[in-house]
Design a protein around this motif. Sequence first.
Motif, PDB file in Angstrom:
ATOM      1  N   HIS A   1       0.679  -1.394   0.526  1.00 19.18           N
ATOM      2  CA  HIS A   1       0.384  -0.082   0.234  1.00 19.18           C
ATOM      3  C   HIS A   1       0.526   0.900   0.242  1.00 19.18           C
ATOM      4  O   HIS A   1       0.623   2.152  -0.405  1.00 19.18           O
ATOM      5  CB  HIS A   1      -0.818   0.055   1.399  1.00 19.18           C
ATOM      6  N   GLN A   2       1.643   0.830   0.690  1.00 23.61           N
ATOM      7  CA  GLN A   2       3.086   2.392   1.026  1.00 23.61           C
ATOM      8  C   GLN A   2       3.386   2.689  -0.547  1.00 23.61           C
ATOM      9  O   GLN A   2       2.801   3.317  -0.940  1.00 23.61           O
ATOM     10  CB  GLN A   2       3.873   2.156   1.468  1.00 23.61           C
ATOM     11  N   LEU A   3       3.716   1.670  -1.455  1.00 24.30           N
ATOM     12  CA  LEU A   3       4.653   1.843  -2.786  1.00 24.30           C
ATOM     13  C   LEU A   3       3.072   2.322  -3.807  1.00 24.30           C
ATOM     14  O   LEU A   3       3.831   3.207  -3.853  1.00 24.30           O
ATOM     15  CB  LEU A   3       4.826   0.385  -3.179  1.00 24.30           C
ATOM     16  N   HIS A   4       2.393   1.725  -3.882  1.00 21.32           N
ATOM     17  CA  HIS A   4       0.959   2.289  -4.743  1.00 21.32           C
ATOM     18  C   HIS A   4       0.643   3.790  -4.587  1.00 21.32           C
ATOM     19  O   HIS A   4       0.518   4.081  -5.457  1.00 21.32           O
ATOM     20  CB  HIS A   4      -0.447   1.106  -4.983  1.00 21.32           C
ATOM     21  N   HIS A   5       1.046   3.856  -2.920  1.00 24.15           N
ATOM     22  CA  HIS A   5       0.244   4.974  -2.733  1.00 24.15           C
ATOM     23  C   HIS A   5       1.029   6.274  -3.426  1.00 24.15           C
ATOM     24  O   HIS A   5       1.019   7.577  -3.936  1.00 24.15           O
ATOM     25  CB  HIS A   5       0.038   5.558  -0.601  1.00 24.15           C
ATOM     26  N   ALA A   6       2.544   5.759  -2.916  1.00 20.59           N
ATOM     27  CA  ALA A   6       3.427   7.124  -3.878  1.00 20.59           C
ATOM     28  C   ALA A   6       3.350   6.846  -4.722  1.00 20.59           C
ATOM     29  O   ALA A   6       4.903   7.907  -6.174  1.00 20.59           O
ATOM     30  CB  ALA A   6       4.896   6.318  -3.191  1.00 20.59           C
ATOM     31  N   GLY A   7       2.758   5.573  -5.782  1.00 23.90           N
ATOM     32  CA  GLY A   7       2.409   5.489  -7.552  1.00 23.90           C
ATOM     33  C   GLY A   7       3.425   4.917  -8.473  1.00 23.90           C
ATOM     34  O   GLY A   7       4.115   5.120  -9.526  1.00 23.90           O
ATOM     35  N   TRP A   8       3.485   4.109  -7.649  1.00 19.87           N
ATOM     36  CA  TRP A   8       4.434   2.630  -8.250  1.00 19.87           C
ATOM     37  C   TRP A   8       4.346   1.478  -7.877  1.00 19.87           C
ATOM     38  O   TRP A   8       3.515   1.219  -6.550  1.00 19.87           O
ATOM     39  CB  TRP A   8       5.810   2.983  -6.958  1.00 19.87           C
ATOM     40  N   VAL A   9       4.174   0.614  -8.686  1.00 23.69           N
ATOM     41  CA  VAL A   9       4.162  -0.455  -8.786  1.00 23.69           C
ATOM     42  C   VAL A   9       5.004  -1.240  -8.842  1.00 23.69           C
ATOM     43  O   VAL A   9       6.617  -1.421  -9.103  1.00 23.69           O
ATOM     44  CB  VAL A   9       3.563  -1.267  -9.860  1.00 23.69           C
ATOM     45  N   HIS A  10       5.169  -2.526  -8.476  1.00 23.25           N
ATOM     46  CA  HIS A  10       6.286  -2.926  -7.589  1.00 23.25           C
ATOM     47  C   HIS A  10       6.573  -4.278  -8.931  1.00 23.25           C
ATOM     48  O   HIS A  10       8.043  -4.302  -8.825  1.00 23.25           O
ATOM     49  CB  HIS A  10       5.939  -3.845  -6.241  1.00 23.25           C
ATOM     50  N   GLY A  11       5.940  -4.561  -9.379  1.00 24.82           N
ATOM     51  CA  GLY A  11       6.094  -6.120 -10.638  1.00 24.82           C
ATOM     52  C   GLY A  11       6.870  -7.721 -10.541  1.00 24.82           C
ATOM     53  O   GLY A  11       6.740  -7.595 -10.980  1.00 24.82           O
ATOM     54  N   ASP A  12       7.414  -7.569  -8.728  1.00 23.10           N
ATOM     55  CA  ASP A  12       7.504  -8.637  -8.616  1.00 23.10           C
ATOM     56  C   ASP A  12       8.001  -9.384  -7.218  1.00 23.10           C
ATOM     57  O   ASP A  12       8.993 -10.198  -6.810  1.00 23.10           O
ATOM     58  CB  ASP A  12       9.591  -8.786  -8.995  1.00 23.10           C
ATOM     59  N   LEU A  13       6.476  -9.181  -7.388  1.00 24.75           N
ATOM     60  CA  LEU A  13       6.332  -9.251  -5.737  1.00 24.75           C
ATOM     61  C   LEU A  13       6.090 -11.284  -5.128  1.00 24.75           C
ATOM     62  O   LEU A  13       5.240 -11.429  -6.646  1.00 24.75           O
ATOM     63  CB  LEU A  13       4.808  -8.658  -4.546  1.00 24.75           C
ATOM     64  N   LYS A  14       7.243 -11.370  -4.649  1.00 22.53           N
ATOM     65  CA  LYS A  14       7.198 -13.223  -4.007  1.00 22.53           C
ATOM     66  C   LYS A  14       7.805 -13.195  -3.386  1.00 22.53           C
ATOM     67  O   LYS A  14       8.533 -11.821  -2.501  1.00 22.53           O
ATOM     68  CB  LYS A  14       7.823 -14.053  -5.127  1.00 22.53           C
ATOM     69  N   PRO A  15       8.042 -14.251  -2.631  1.00 21.86           N
ATOM     70  CA  PRO A  15       8.440 -14.958  -1.312  1.00 21.86           C
ATOM     71  C   PRO A  15      10.018 -14.141  -1.143  1.00 21.86           C
ATOM     72  O   PRO A  15      10.335 -13.367  -0.523  1.00 21.86           O
ATOM     73  CB  PRO A  15       8.218 -15.612  -0.766  1.00 21.86           C
ATOM     74  N   ALA A  16      10.882 -14.640  -2.224  1.00 29.79           N
ATOM     75  CA  ALA A  16      12.240 -14.108  -2.005  1.00 29.79           C
ATOM     76  C   ALA A  16      12.008 -12.646  -2.096  1.00 29.79           C
ATOM     77  O   ALA A  16      13.964 -11.831  -1.659  1.00 29.79           O
ATOM     78  CB  ALA A  16      12.685 -14.473  -3.597  1.00 29.79           C
ATOM     79  N   ASN A  17      11.608 -11.812  -2.968  1.00 32.50           N
ATOM     80  CA  ASN A  17      11.964 -10.090  -2.562  1.00 32.50           C
ATOM     81  C   ASN A  17      10.841  -9.946  -0.976  1.00 32.50           C
ATOM     82  O   ASN A  17      10.754  -8.187  -1.274  1.00 32.50           O
ATOM     83  CB  ASN A  17      10.889  -9.912  -3.806  1.00 32.50           C
ATOM     84  N   VAL A  18      10.573 -10.145  -0.290  1.00 30.47           N
ATOM     85  CA  VAL A  18       9.792 -10.037   0.816  1.00 30.47           C
ATOM     86  C   VAL A  18      11.175  -9.984   2.113  1.00 30.47           C
ATOM     87  O   VAL A  18      11.534 -11.731   2.646  1.00 30.47           O
ATOM     88  CB  VAL A  18       8.554 -10.390   1.475  1.00 30.47           C
ATOM     89  N   LEU A  19      11.717  -9.909   2.822  1.00 33.72           N
ATOM     90  CA  LEU A  19      12.902  -9.716   4.096  1.00 33.72           C
ATOM     91  C   LEU A  19      12.668  -9.479   5.096  1.00 33.72           C
ATOM     92  O   LEU A  19      11.476  -8.707   5.405  1.00 33.72           O
ATOM     93  CB  LEU A  19      13.970  -8.940   3.816  1.00 33.72           C
TER      94      LEU A  19
END
Length: 455
Positions: A148-166
Motif C-alpha cells: 500500500h505504501q508503494l502504490h500510494h506513492a505511485g509505483w508498482v512493484h512488478g515482482d512481488l514474491k517470497p524471495a523479495n520479502v525480507l
Amino acid sequence: MTGQSYAVPVPKGYRVGSWEVREPLASGAFATVYAARLAEEQGPGQHPTLPRRAALKFLPTGTRTPRQLRHLRELAEREVELLKRLKAPRLIRMYDTLTVDDPEHPELDGATVLVLELAEGSLDAALEHDPKPESGPALLAQICEGLHQLHHAGWVHGDLKPANVLLLGDGSVRLADFNMAAELQGTHAYAPAFATPDYTPPELLWPEVDERGTRIRPSADVWAFGVLAHVTLTGSFPLPGGSTEARTDAAMRYARGTEELRLSPELPAAWQEIVRDCLAPTHAERLTRIPDTGALLRRVEEAAGASRSARLPRLRPRRWRRAVLVAAVTALALGATATASTYALRDEERPTASAPPSCEKPAVYKDAKYGRGYTANWNSTWDFTVKQGEAGSQVREVQCLLRYLHGISEVGEVDGIFGPLTHKAVVRFQERVGLEADGVVETRTWSALRKAGEV
C-alpha cells in the motif's frame, strides 16, 4: 564460493568505498547480495549515520553485450530511483550507492553497488524451513502495508514474491528488489519484459511489449499478493500443477473460464474471500472486488487480527517524493533459527522484547545498534526522521511514547498524524531532556524517547 554460481562473484574482504565484503547472502540472474561491515579504519565515529553492518547489492556491468548492458543499467536505475525517492517503514532502506572503479577486475569494474539495510532472512527461506509459519497472517499484514505504501506513492512493484520479502531481526517485514518496479503514468506503468510466472496475473503471462516495456497496473501486485498469501498460509499454490509451466497453463485456462480456482482446504476461512478476490481472473474484475490496496489492507488487517494502521496522508500531485509512512501492524518473529544463517552475520545480536508492546503499555526490546529501549508498537526504527505535516506508524509511536511513557498528555489524540499538538509535545519533551527544541524527531530524540527509566 565454489559450488554455486553468482551473478557477480566478489571475493571476501574486497573493499568498496567504506565497506568490506563478507559472505554472500543471495544471488539471482541480475545481482548478488553480500553481507558487509564498515572497515575498521572507517568506524562508526567517522560515519555516524551508517550502521556497522549492511548488505551490498552488486549489479553487474562486466563482460556483457551492449544490449544486455542497457537492460542491466535500466534495472539498476529503476531500483536506485525508487529507493532514493521513497523512504517508508516497510520498504528496504538504502543508505548509499557506489560505483566500483577497478580496471584490474573487469568483471567488477563499473558495477553499481547498493548499500542496503541488512535483513536476517527472506520469506522464501523461512517458508523452506516452515511452509506454514504461525506468524504468517501477521507477516502478510505487513507485506500488504508495504504494498500500500508503494502504490500510494505511485509505483508498482512488478515482482512481488517470497524471495523479495525480507525479514529483519525483530520479525518486521521489508519489501525489496525493485529493479522491476515502475512508476505509474496515469493508470498504467511500464515495466521490463521479465516476470516470475507463478506470481504473474494471466493478462501479463503473454503481454504485448513495446519500446517502453510491458504495460502493468497495480492490480498485478494484487494478484501476486493473493498467490503469496495462499502459499504462506497453506504451503501450496492456488492453481494446480506440479511445475511452473503446468501452473502457468492452469492460469491461462482459468482466465478463459475453463479452469476453476481451487483454493486449499487449509486456507483459513477469514482469508478465503480475500485470496479469491485478489485472484480474480481479469484486471477489471479484480478492480471491482479490490479497488485499491488501501481497501485490501483493511481486510487483511482484520483477517490477521492486526491493529488498524493509520490512514496515509493525502498526497499533492507530483509531491509524493517525501517519505510515506503508515502504521505498523503486530510483528511476530518467526523463531526459525535456521533462517538466521541465511541472511545474517552469525554474530548479529537479535532484538528481544519483554512483552508484546502496545500503545498504552510500551515494552522493552533490544536493538542491535542502539541497545535497549522502549517500543510502543514494535517500530524498531531509531533513525527515521518524522516532523510536522507527516503521518504514519512512527508518528503514532512518538505519540504513544510521549503520552504513556513520558506523561505528556498534551500530545493530543494518538492518530498517527503529526499535527500542531504533537509538534508542541515534542518540543516540550526536547526541552525537558536538553535537546534542541526544533520539534523534529530524529535519532537523538528517538533515543531519548525510548530510553526513559530503567531499560
